[in-house]
Design a protein around this motif. Sequence first.
Motif, PDB file in Angstrom:
ATOM      1  N   LEU A  58       0.825  -1.199   0.000  1.00  0.00           N
ATOM      2  CA  LEU A  58       0.000   0.000   0.000  1.00  0.00           C
ATOM      3  C   LEU A  58       0.866   1.260   0.000  1.00  0.00           C
ATOM      4  O   LEU A  58       0.525   2.261  -0.649  1.00  0.00           O
ATOM      5  N   LYS A  59       1.965   1.225   0.719  1.00  0.00           N
ATOM      6  CA  LYS A  59       2.866   2.381   0.741  1.00  0.00           C
ATOM      7  C   LYS A  59       3.359   2.697  -0.667  1.00  0.00           C
ATOM      8  O   LYS A  59       3.396   3.855  -1.092  1.00  0.00           O
ATOM      9  N   LYS A  60       3.725   1.647  -1.424  1.00  0.00           N
ATOM     10  CA  LYS A  60       4.176   1.846  -2.804  1.00  0.00           C
ATOM     11  C   LYS A  60       3.071   2.472  -3.653  1.00  0.00           C
ATOM     12  O   LYS A  60       3.319   3.363  -4.471  1.00  0.00           O
ATOM     13  N   ALA A  61       1.830   1.986  -3.459  1.00  0.00           N
ATOM     14  CA  ALA A  61       0.710   2.481  -4.264  1.00  0.00           C
ATOM     15  C   ALA A  61       0.410   3.953  -3.951  1.00  0.00           C
ATOM     16  O   ALA A  61       0.190   4.761  -4.858  1.00  0.00           O
ATOM     17  N   LEU A  62       0.423   4.307  -2.669  1.00  0.00           N
ATOM     18  CA  LEU A  62       0.120   5.691  -2.293  1.00  0.00           C
ATOM     19  C   LEU A  62       1.204   6.641  -2.760  1.00  0.00           C
ATOM     20  O   LEU A  62       0.932   7.787  -3.140  1.00  0.00           O
ATOM     21  N   GLU A  63       2.468   6.193  -2.755  1.00  0.00           N
ATOM     22  CA  GLU A  63       3.555   7.033  -3.250  1.00  0.00           C
ATOM     23  C   GLU A  63       3.374   7.361  -4.727  1.00  0.00           C
ATOM     24  O   GLU A  63       3.789   8.414  -5.198  1.00  0.00           O
ATOM     25  N   LEU A  64       2.744   6.428  -5.470  1.00  0.00           N
ATOM     26  CA  LEU A  64       2.492   6.660  -6.891  1.00  0.00           C
ATOM     27  C   LEU A  64       1.198   7.441  -7.129  1.00  0.00           C
ATOM     28  O   LEU A  64       0.831   7.696  -8.281  1.00  0.00           O
ATOM     29  N   GLY A  65       0.499   7.811  -6.050  1.00  0.00           N
ATOM     30  CA  GLY A  65      -0.737   8.580  -6.181  1.00  0.00           C
ATOM     31  C   GLY A  65      -1.938   7.769  -6.629  1.00  0.00           C
ATOM     32  O   GLY A  65      -2.904   8.331  -7.151  1.00  0.00           O
ATOM     33  N   LEU A  66      -1.905   6.450  -6.436  1.00  0.00           N
ATOM     34  CA  LEU A  66      -3.004   5.599  -6.894  1.00  0.00           C
ATOM     35  C   LEU A  66      -4.151   5.615  -5.891  1.00  0.00           C
ATOM     36  O   LEU A  66      -3.929   5.514  -4.683  1.00  0.00           O
ATOM     37  N   PRO A  67      -5.404   5.737  -6.356  1.00  0.00           N
ATOM     38  CA  PRO A  67      -6.552   5.639  -5.449  1.00  0.00           C
ATOM     39  C   PRO A  67      -6.802   4.182  -5.079  1.00  0.00           C
ATOM     40  O   PRO A  67      -6.337   3.258  -5.757  1.00  0.00           O
ATOM     41  N   ALA A  68      -7.577   3.975  -3.999  1.00  0.00           N
ATOM     42  CA  ALA A  68      -7.814   2.610  -3.518  1.00  0.00           C
ATOM     43  C   ALA A  68      -9.290   2.378  -3.273  1.00  0.00           C
ATOM     44  O   ALA A  68     -10.055   3.304  -2.981  1.00  0.00           O
ATOM     45  N   VAL A  69      -9.691   1.116  -3.415  1.00  0.00           N
ATOM     46  CA  VAL A  69     -10.993   0.630  -2.955  1.00  0.00           C
ATOM     47  C   VAL A  69     -10.696  -0.388  -1.868  1.00  0.00           C
ATOM     48  O   VAL A  69      -9.921  -1.326  -2.080  1.00  0.00           O
ATOM     49  N   LEU A  70     -11.278  -0.202  -0.686  1.00  0.00           N
ATOM     50  CA  LEU A  70     -11.050  -1.130   0.423  1.00  0.00           C
ATOM     51  C   LEU A  70     -12.062  -2.258   0.359  1.00  0.00           C
ATOM     52  O   LEU A  70     -13.271  -2.030   0.273  1.00  0.00           O
ATOM     53  N   CYS A  71     -11.547  -3.486   0.429  1.00  0.00           N
ATOM     54  CA  CYS A  71     -12.387  -4.679   0.427  1.00  0.00           C
ATOM     55  C   CYS A  71     -12.109  -5.429   1.738  1.00  0.00           C
ATOM     56  O   CYS A  71     -11.030  -5.999   1.896  1.00  0.00           O
ATOM     57  N   ILE A  72     -13.055  -5.374   2.679  1.00  0.00           N
ATOM     58  CA  ILE A  72     -12.906  -6.109   3.942  1.00  0.00           C
ATOM     59  C   ILE A  72     -13.456  -7.510   3.710  1.00  0.00           C
ATOM     60  O   ILE A  72     -14.660  -7.704   3.557  1.00  0.00           O
ATOM     61  N   ASN A  73     -12.554  -8.475   3.677  1.00  0.00           N
ATOM     62  CA  ASN A  73     -12.892  -9.846   3.260  1.00  0.00           C
ATOM     63  C   ASN A  73     -13.076 -10.761   4.480  1.00  0.00           C
ATOM     64  O   ASN A  73     -12.683 -10.418   5.587  1.00  0.00           O
ATOM     65  N   LYS A  74     -13.654 -11.916   4.233  1.00  0.00           N
ATOM     66  CA  LYS A  74     -13.908 -12.939   5.255  1.00  0.00           C
ATOM     67  C   LYS A  74     -14.846 -12.407   6.347  1.00  0.00           C
ATOM     68  O   LYS A  74     -14.621 -12.614   7.542  1.00  0.00           O
ATOM     69  N   ILE A  75     -15.912 -11.713   5.920  1.00  0.00           N
ATOM     70  CA  ILE A  75     -16.851 -11.154   6.893  1.00  0.00           C
ATOM     71  C   ILE A  75     -17.662 -12.242   7.582  1.00  0.00           C
ATOM     72  O   ILE A  75     -18.364 -11.962   8.566  1.00  0.00           O
ATOM     73  N   ASP A  76     -17.554 -13.494   7.107  1.00  0.00           N
ATOM     74  CA  ASP A  76     -18.274 -14.593   7.742  1.00  0.00           C
ATOM     75  C   ASP A  76     -17.524 -15.171   8.937  1.00  0.00           C
ATOM     76  O   ASP A  76     -18.041 -16.052   9.624  1.00  0.00           O
ATOM     77  N   ARG A  77     -16.311 -14.674   9.207  1.00  0.00           N
ATOM     78  CA  ARG A  77     -15.546 -15.189  10.335  1.00  0.00           C
ATOM     79  C   ARG A  77     -16.252 -14.873  11.655  1.00  0.00           C
ATOM     80  O   ARG A  77     -16.792 -13.787  11.840  1.00  0.00           O
ATOM     81  N   ALA A  78     -16.196 -15.828  12.583  1.00  0.00           N
ATOM     82  CA  ALA A  78     -16.847 -15.633  13.878  1.00  0.00           C
ATOM     83  C   ALA A  78     -16.175 -14.523  14.682  1.00  0.00           C
ATOM     84  O   ALA A  78     -16.819 -13.865  15.504  1.00  0.00           O
ATOM     85  N   ASP A  79     -14.871 -14.314  14.447  1.00  0.00           N
ATOM     86  CA  ASP A  79     -14.132 -13.293  15.199  1.00  0.00           C
ATOM     87  C   ASP A  79     -13.935 -12.011  14.380  1.00  0.00           C
ATOM     88  O   ASP A  79     -12.989 -11.260  14.615  1.00  0.00           O
ATOM     89  N   ALA A  80     -14.804 -11.764  13.396  1.00  0.00           N
ATOM     90  CA  ALA A  80     -14.677 -10.567  12.559  1.00  0.00           C
ATOM     91  C   ALA A  80     -14.823  -9.294  13.401  1.00  0.00           C
ATOM     92  O   ALA A  80     -15.671  -9.215  14.294  1.00  0.00           O
ATOM     93  N   ARG A  81     -13.972  -8.286  13.099  1.00  0.00           N
ATOM     94  CA  ARG A  81     -13.982  -6.998  13.809  1.00  0.00           C
ATOM     95  C   ARG A  81     -14.136  -5.883  12.764  1.00  0.00           C
ATOM     96  O   ARG A  81     -13.193  -5.152  12.495  1.00  0.00           O
ATOM     97  N   LEU A  82     -15.287  -5.769  12.169  1.00  0.00           N
ATOM     98  CA  LEU A  82     -15.443  -4.910  10.996  1.00  0.00           C
ATOM     99  C   LEU A  82     -15.169  -3.450  11.303  1.00  0.00           C
ATOM    100  O   LEU A  82     -14.411  -2.781  10.581  1.00  0.00           O
TER     101      LEU A  82
END
Length: 619
Positions: A130-154
């Motif tokens: 992510l540090k490399k991507a931000l240095e290049l000025g690239l925008p991001a879409v955040l994907c919070i994965n494995k939301i079915d986990r019992a210990d998920a902390r969204l």
Amino acid sequence: MTQGSATLIDAPPVAAGVRPDIRNIAIVAHVDHGKTTLVDAMLHQSGIFRANEVVVDRVMDSSDLERERGITILAKNTAVSYRGVKINIVDTPGHADFGGEVERTLAMVDGVLLVVDASEGPLPQTRFVLKKALELGLPAVLCINKIDRADARLAEVLDEVYALFIDLGADDAQLNFPVVYTNARAGIALTSPLDTGTTLKVLFDTIVERMPGPPCDPEATTQFQVNNLDYNDYVGRLAIGRIVAGELLAGGQYTLCRGDGRQEPCKVTLLYSWHGLERLEVPSARAGDIVAIGGIEDLAIGDTIADRERPVALPPIRIEEPTIAMIFGVNTSPWGGREGQYVTSRKIHERLFAEARRNVSLRIEETGQPDMVCVAGRGELQLAILIETMRREGYEIQVSKPTIITREEKGVVLEPMELLYVDVPEDFIGIVSQLLAVRKGIMSGMEHQDSGRVRLEFTVPSRGLIGFRSNFLTATRGTGILNMLFNGYAPWLGAIRGRTNGAMVADREGVATPYAIFHLQERGTIFVKATTPVYEGMIVGEYSRDNDLDVNLTKEKKLTNMRASGHDEATILTPPREMNLDAALEWIAEDELVEVTPANVRMRKKVLQKGLRPKTAKE
């Protein structure tokens, strides 16, 4: 694909000079956070595969090594179509040792899809890419994965990601990233964890509407930079990259601009574009397209294919310097050449220099000895993967202990440092801190978690972590998680004590016998099974003391015609500790080598003869 019921996201207007029909994105994630599984789901739901087509899981991890280790080693391309938009997807490695792949990949894309585990949150390798991507000025879409986990902390994970973006210096536009909640294994994407859905429609919509298209100037002259290399048995060398400006035509004449400033005419014979996992031949492509070109054999990473009349070279791809080096050489053991197909120095040199042309994060240097070459890379894992790949291709080599590459500035010797993140149960804080203290590690952070685990942060010299992983797993009983990140250079911190145990070394050639192993196993840990062939100088175990011990592992019980008054003692052997390639590279000392053949991994002394070792050590 099947349409879901989620609402579309308000999209900003398309800027002038931007292609609306293309999205180039890289998927960024820590190891095992599910990005390759997510790509699988995107391919399936976009209709790439036939209904009756048999597709393996993690289809993007195409090599055996990637499947065995469960990590992405090489960046790979694929493409899907959605609502008339072609989405070029690049699956990037999640490990910092393969940072060269990451840096080249990010040069091809206009945005990143950041995949984060719903329980673990952003981890060190996430930070690195992510540090490399931000240095290049690239925008991001955040994907919070494995939301079915019992210990998920969204909610907590989302806050951690925001904190990470701020810590990495993201600007206001980059901080305004959209969030998608996914279960990659089930192929579900949601705008809110309270929503319901059965497809990835929300994710596709977000990519199309929030990711920028590639810039396109119809008046610009042709510029194509080589970001990756591939080989096809029928076509030959293929160069993979993005057309930065202008247009490429199959059969067209262009100028090849090399990294050293030389320019020479070239012809693009074939042009390929991606559809799913397949490369399809196309007659032309224009700015923004990610393509593969054939017909030019002598290409290097970073070269530019430019206009024939007005060639303009693109800036070279900047890669961080290697930090770890090893000596690769011809196998000089008594059994050298028996098990491999390629055993000569010429073959080994050709293979290594070919690898350096494809992977710019590797550096190959001559040593002045014809049978040895120095290979420098970003970490132990990268070099171990190279060795394992060569072994499976039929090469037979011997390699030295990994050593660090130092710098000197203003008369001060600088050594590479690592930022080490340790995730362990609270009971092991003391032993881990003690292990790292003797390796010059300094604790810089501690974070307690609700699950009874704690996340520790250390600053450690790179040389202090060579051989540390096996000791760490033993001390934490296999419950610890270890991640490291290159953290620049610092003044030399002094001597670090190496391995505390000596080696058991075979003193003659023969076959290991149960009788000999039985009487030696109380003096240390044995590495070989009974009936294993051994030779003089081969390491067969770890001695319980700090000096080496020469042993006769071929000794047999003397038989007489006298019967014992009692019964013979039962020969009960402790199972040997099996030393695979990674374990052997961690274990060996400065005066030892790892012998790697397609059939075996052995450890040996540099000087095989028992009588010559003391003299060589003094010299």
